[in-house]
Design an enzyme around this catalytic site. Structure first.
Site, short mmCIF file in Angstrom:
data_model
loop_
_atom_site.label_atom_id
_atom_site.label_comp_id
_atom_site.label_asym_id
_atom_site.label_seq_id
_atom_site.Cartn_x
_atom_site.Cartn_y
_atom_site.Cartn_z
N ARG B 118 -5.20 -0.43 8.30
CA ARG B 118 -5.44 -1.45 6.81
C ARG B 118 -5.62 0.13 5.64
O ARG B 118 -6.38 -0.13 4.81
CB ARG B 118 -6.09 -2.52 6.93
CG ARG B 118 -5.99 -3.63 7.27
CD ARG B 118 -6.59 -4.66 7.09
NE ARG B 118 -6.26 -6.12 7.95
CZ ARG B 118 -6.54 -6.07 9.07
NH1 ARG B 118 -7.99 -5.97 9.58
NH2 ARG B 118 -6.19 -7.01 10.17
N GLU B 234 -0.07 1.36 -13.18
CA GLU B 234 0.93 0.98 -13.86
C GLU B 234 0.71 -0.39 -14.61
O GLU B 234 1.85 -1.67 -14.57
CB GLU B 234 2.08 0.72 -12.84
CG GLU B 234 3.55 1.51 -14.21
CD GLU B 234 4.37 1.54 -13.74
OE1 GLU B 234 4.25 2.52 -12.63
OE2 GLU B 234 5.43 1.06 -13.66
N ARG B 238 1.53 3.86 -18.22
CA ARG B 238 2.26 4.75 -16.99
C ARG B 238 3.19 4.64 -17.31
O ARG B 238 4.14 5.09 -16.34
CB ARG B 238 1.25 4.10 -15.64
CG ARG B 238 1.37 5.50 -14.46
CD ARG B 238 1.00 4.96 -13.16
NE ARG B 238 1.26 5.69 -12.26
CZ ARG B 238 1.27 6.01 -10.58
NH1 ARG B 238 0.13 5.92 -10.78
NH2 ARG B 238 2.22 6.99 -9.93
#
Lengths: 361, 361
Positions: B118, B234, B238
């Protein structure tokens, strides 16, 4: 209806606990942002509940992925089926995934949501006791690797968790017991009062009394939410939720995923962790005995599998995520409801405890 | 030495740009937290630079994964090799991965770091011009799916980026040109002054003049760092970094990964985006012509492949991540150095531009 909020700043989300919630779209449809929905379920759960869920989603553009049931299928290769379906149906970044199933479905669907187009939203609808009280809450997602459990994954929080207590009626006795291993865990690690309540009500819980189950699920989620809110990415205290899990993961990996259910392996692992806590003189023997007795009353195994040896245990435990630069970190108890994460148990003392539990040399 | 800082709060990191930095462990060894290191490279780059890198890591516990070279191998199946190696060597959460290679290696190593247990730390050592100026900076990681490029991935920021300009000497002309597509992109989308500088210095850059290359890499990283710092995941601005990429991804997917290099597909896609901007009367034709001319001077294709038809383009573009609930979002220019992200281009007008560029009906 019992509601909880898991407080993680901008990633906060509600946990709804009630019978019949699956059919109450008015409550939860607002947690689906866009028009696209992809339901991920398995071939045991889908025949039971998929139609009910889809009935609430009639105004959405819905696709579904039905995975084979069981921990043995919690792999990267099977995960690809989710991506295949999402792409074949042109799902974009505004899609919402819904996990309809137990821990395996929730972990896989959550990980798919974490990775698809670098992250989309998802909702957890846990259908097993274990998933309701543990795996659906807190954002741990992932798949297994042949060399270790949950080794590939992400932290990715759902938009909400819907625990519909009605679905527990169709759970097999074995799966129900497996869930009780995690329920009992919360009493042991952080809630002595709850442990006492479980001892008093274990017969009613095993008979699946609706009121008692509702209370138990709520208390577990409340405890989990508190721990996760303090330490979302398991830098510290969250690790106490892994009581019995390092031993348990070794058992699951050695025996082959699914032959021991996760909850069964955790129960046997918890018994080992209790024995180790006593061996270190951190825990009174009578508290450990109460823990083991309650696990047994819940129909769970409290001894490691007969075909594992000490080396196998130590090697597989060494691969667990709870290792930091060569030191094995374990969750042990220093009292009822009081857990610590420690590297103090030596390989020698762990070996003694394994041998005493009947693991072969 | 030219240094930059990508400012992302607690995820901030430095970008070091200099010749010979690979052999300067004193500079960057402090970005490796623990004792375990796993180098991910490919079978083209490893024979050239792996030994130099390992010489700096003599006090670490190092393992390595050498992947097959090329975009065709940027898959979940190949990614498993990284997990296999990490687990076989008992790497734990404190391990650091190092990407030694071009964009494919960087994206895959970064995604492996995002998912292993993870999330673990990683360092980018880009060895292609494209990776230095674009893919190694900003934390986008992932793999391709047969139905779409970079469809499975994560945002995961490195600890640092080491751009050793010396390694560009061994880059093939074709790969060097492909990198220039992204260099020119920065001029077009957000830095008109840099675009003018590129026009003046294109001959020297193509001759790989060290001073000019150093300046170009620095300016690109500076522009990228500014854009990413404003919008890490984003959500908005971006996306301007994707000029030509929606058309380009369609080309890469249609032609088979690796047959058109990413930079080549971006160049042809950029020419289409410029033509579309002119068609909408947002951009003066002479600016578009300057963009196309500079791409050609960099040895890049500016026409789409002859074997694609309009339907194929539209279908593959519809699968791109730049789609929000059915509307195709494209990056277009409204002036030199001024990009916008827009859903205003209709399917009809996109079709006209594709036909005018020679794509068959």
């Amino acid at each position: 209806m019992k509601n909880l909020e898991l407080d993680l700043g901008e990633r906060s989300y509600p946990i709804f606990i009630a019978p019949g919630i699956l059919a109450d779209g008015a409550l939860w449809l607002k947690y689906i942002a866009g028009s696209q929905v992809c339901i991920v379920s398995n071939d045991t759960i889908a025949p039971l509940y998929l139609a009910d869920l889809k009935a609430q989603l009639s105004e959405k553009n819905v696709c579904e992925v039905i995975l084979p049931d069981g921990e043995a299928h919690k792999t990267l290769a099977v995960l690809e089926q989710v991506f295949d379906t999402l792409l074949a149906n042109n799902h974009n970044r505004s899609t919402t995934l819904i996990a309809l199933g137990g821990g395996v479905v929730g972990d896989m669907c959550g990980f798919a949501a974490a990775c698809y187009q670098r992250g989309v939203q998802f909702i957890q609808i846990p259908t097993s006791l274990l998933a309701m009280v543990d795996s659906s809450v807190g954002g741990k997602t992932g798949v297994n690797h042949p060399l270790g459990k949950n080794m590939i994954g992400a932290f990715h929080q759902p938009n909400c968790v819907l625990a519909d207590l009605n679905v527990l009626k169709t759970l097999s006795d074995r799966e129900f017991s497996a869930g009780m291993a995690e329920v009992i865990k919360y009493g042991l690690i952080c809630d002595a009062e709850f442990f006492g309540w479980l001892e008093q009500n274990i017969a009613g819980l095993m008979a699946r009394d609706a009121e008692l189950l509702s209370e138990a699920v709520y208390r577990c989620c409340e405890n989990k939410a508190t721990v996760v809110a303090e330490d979302e990415r398991e830098g510290g205290r969250r690790a106490i939720l892994n009581l019995g899990h390092t031993f348990g993961h070794a058992i699951e990996t050695a025996e082959g995923y699914g032959n021991w259910l996760h909850g069964e392996a955790v129960a046997a692992g918890t018994a080992l962790a209790l024995a180790l806590s006593v061996k270190l003189a951190w825990l009174a023997p009578d508290v450990a005995a109460r823990g083991v007795a309650l696990l047994e009353q819940a129909g769970l195994p409290v001894e490691p599998p007969s075909n594992m040896n000490v080396d196998q245990f130590l090697q597989l435990m060494g691969r667990d995520k709870k290792v930091v630069d060569g030191r094995l970190r374990l969750v042990l108890l220093v009292g009822l409801g009081e857990a610590v994460v420690t590297s103090e148990a030596s390989i020698e003392i762990i070996t003694e405890v394994l041998l005493a539990a009947g693991v072969s040399a």
